[in-house]
Scaffold this active site. Structure first.
Site, PDB file in Angstrom:
ATOM      1  N   LYS A 120       0.841  -1.197   0.000  1.00  0.00           N
ATOM      2  CA  LYS A 120       0.000   0.000   0.000  1.00  0.00           C
ATOM      3  C   LYS A 120       0.870   1.238   0.000  1.00  0.00           C
ATOM      4  O   LYS A 120       1.993   1.225   0.501  1.00  0.00           O
ATOM      5  CB  LYS A 120      -0.978   0.025   1.164  1.00  0.00           C
ATOM      6  CG  LYS A 120      -0.417   0.480   2.485  1.00  0.00           C
ATOM      7  CD  LYS A 120      -1.541   0.699   3.493  1.00  0.00           C
ATOM      8  CE  LYS A 120      -0.975   1.094   4.850  1.00  0.00           C
ATOM      9  NZ  LYS A 120      -2.041   1.436   5.776  1.00  0.00           N
ATOM     10  N   SER A 179      -7.227   4.484 -15.534  1.00  0.00           N
ATOM     11  CA  SER A 179      -6.124   4.001 -14.715  1.00  0.00           C
ATOM     12  C   SER A 179      -5.764   5.009 -13.646  1.00  0.00           C
ATOM     13  O   SER A 179      -6.420   6.025 -13.477  1.00  0.00           O
ATOM     14  CB  SER A 179      -4.883   3.708 -15.555  1.00  0.00           C
ATOM     15  OG  SER A 179      -4.433   4.909 -16.148  1.00  0.00           O
ATOM     16  N   TYR A 191      -6.246   0.154 -12.439  1.00  0.00           N
ATOM     17  CA  TYR A 191      -4.924  -0.436 -12.574  1.00  0.00           C
ATOM     18  C   TYR A 191      -3.880   0.677 -12.540  1.00  0.00           C
ATOM     19  O   TYR A 191      -4.177   1.836 -12.824  1.00  0.00           O
ATOM     20  CB  TYR A 191      -4.799  -1.285 -13.837  1.00  0.00           C
ATOM     21  CG  TYR A 191      -5.050  -0.522 -15.118  1.00  0.00           C
ATOM     22  CD1 TYR A 191      -4.006   0.046 -15.836  1.00  0.00           C
ATOM     23  CD2 TYR A 191      -6.338  -0.379 -15.614  1.00  0.00           C
ATOM     24  CE1 TYR A 191      -4.241   0.741 -17.004  1.00  0.00           C
ATOM     25  CE2 TYR A 191      -6.587   0.309 -16.785  1.00  0.00           C
ATOM     26  CZ  TYR A 191      -5.538   0.870 -17.477  1.00  0.00           C
ATOM     27  OH  TYR A 191      -5.771   1.569 -18.633  1.00  0.00           O
ATOM     28  N   GLY A 251      -9.756   8.686 -16.226  1.00  0.00           N
ATOM     29  CA  GLY A 251     -10.948   8.064 -16.780  1.00  0.00           C
ATOM     30  C   GLY A 251     -12.143   8.263 -15.864  1.00  0.00           C
ATOM     31  O   GLY A 251     -12.234   9.240 -15.116  1.00  0.00           O
ATOM     32  N   ALA A 252     -13.075   7.315 -15.891  1.00  0.00           N
ATOM     33  CA  ALA A 252     -14.307   7.431 -15.104  1.00  0.00           C
ATOM     34  C   ALA A 252     -14.028   7.593 -13.609  1.00  0.00           C
ATOM     35  O   ALA A 252     -14.781   8.255 -12.889  1.00  0.00           O
ATOM     36  CB  ALA A 252     -15.198   6.212 -15.337  1.00  0.00           C
ATOM     37  N   ALA A 253     -12.924   7.014 -13.128  1.00  0.00           N
ATOM     38  CA  ALA A 253     -12.572   7.124 -11.707  1.00  0.00           C
ATOM     39  C   ALA A 253     -12.301   8.571 -11.301  1.00  0.00           C
ATOM     40  O   ALA A 253     -12.359   8.897 -10.106  1.00  0.00           O
ATOM     41  CB  ALA A 253     -11.370   6.248 -11.391  1.00  0.00           C
TER      42      ALA A 253
END
Length: 126
Positions: A9, A25, A58, A73-75
Site C-alpha cells: 500500500k 487508470s 490499474y 478516466g471514469a474514476a
C-alpha cells in the site's frame, strides 16, 4: 486454502490530477511503484479518505520522482486534486506462504515523496 492478502500500500498519498478524458487508470510516481512493488498494469484498489469513495483500477507509471498521483478516466469522478488516498494491491497466497509474508507499506508526505516504509501496521489501541 488460498488467502487474498494485502501485498502493498501507498498510504495517504495526495491526488495531483484527476483526468476524466485520459485513458483509464491511476498514474503513480514510478519511484513509489518500485518501492511498493506494485507493478504497472496491476489491479489496485483506491480508498479516498476525503469522501469515502472506494474503487478499483490499474496502475500506470508516471515519471520517477514526479510525485504524480493521477486518477484517470471514469474514476476521476471519485477523486479530486488535493484528496488524500490509500492505494492498495492484493495478492493470493497459500496458508504456508502467509506464515512468513509481510506486506510492503509505503508512507509519503503531502508532496508524495517517500517518508518511510514498514512491513506491519501497529495494533489499534482500545
Amino acid at each position: 486454502m488460498q488467502l487474498n492478502m494485502l501485498k502493498a500500500k501507498i498510504h495517504r498519498a495526495t491526488v495531483t490530477h484527476a483526468e476524466l478524458h485520459y485513458e483509464g487508470s491511476c498514474a503513480i510516481d514510478g519511484r513509489l511503484l518500485d518501492i511498493s512493488g506494485i507493478r504497472e498494469y496491476e489491479q489496485i484498489h483506491i480508498y479516498n479518505v476525503n469522501n469515502g469513495e472506494r474503487f478499483s483500477t490499474y496502475a500506470i507509471r508516471a515519471d520517477e520522482g514526479s510525485g504524480i498521483i493521477s486518477i484517470n478516466g471514469a474514476a476521476a469522478h471519485r477523486a479530486a486534486p488535493g484528496d488524500i488516498v490509500i492505494i492498495c494491491a492484493y495478492g493470493v497466497l497459500s496458508e504456508a506462504e502467509v506464515a512468513n509474508f509481510k506486506p510492503t507499506l509505503v508512507y509519503v508526505d503531502r508532496q508524495n515523496a517517500l517518508s518511510h516504509t514498514k512491513n506491519s501496521i501497529p495494533k489499534q489501541a482500545a
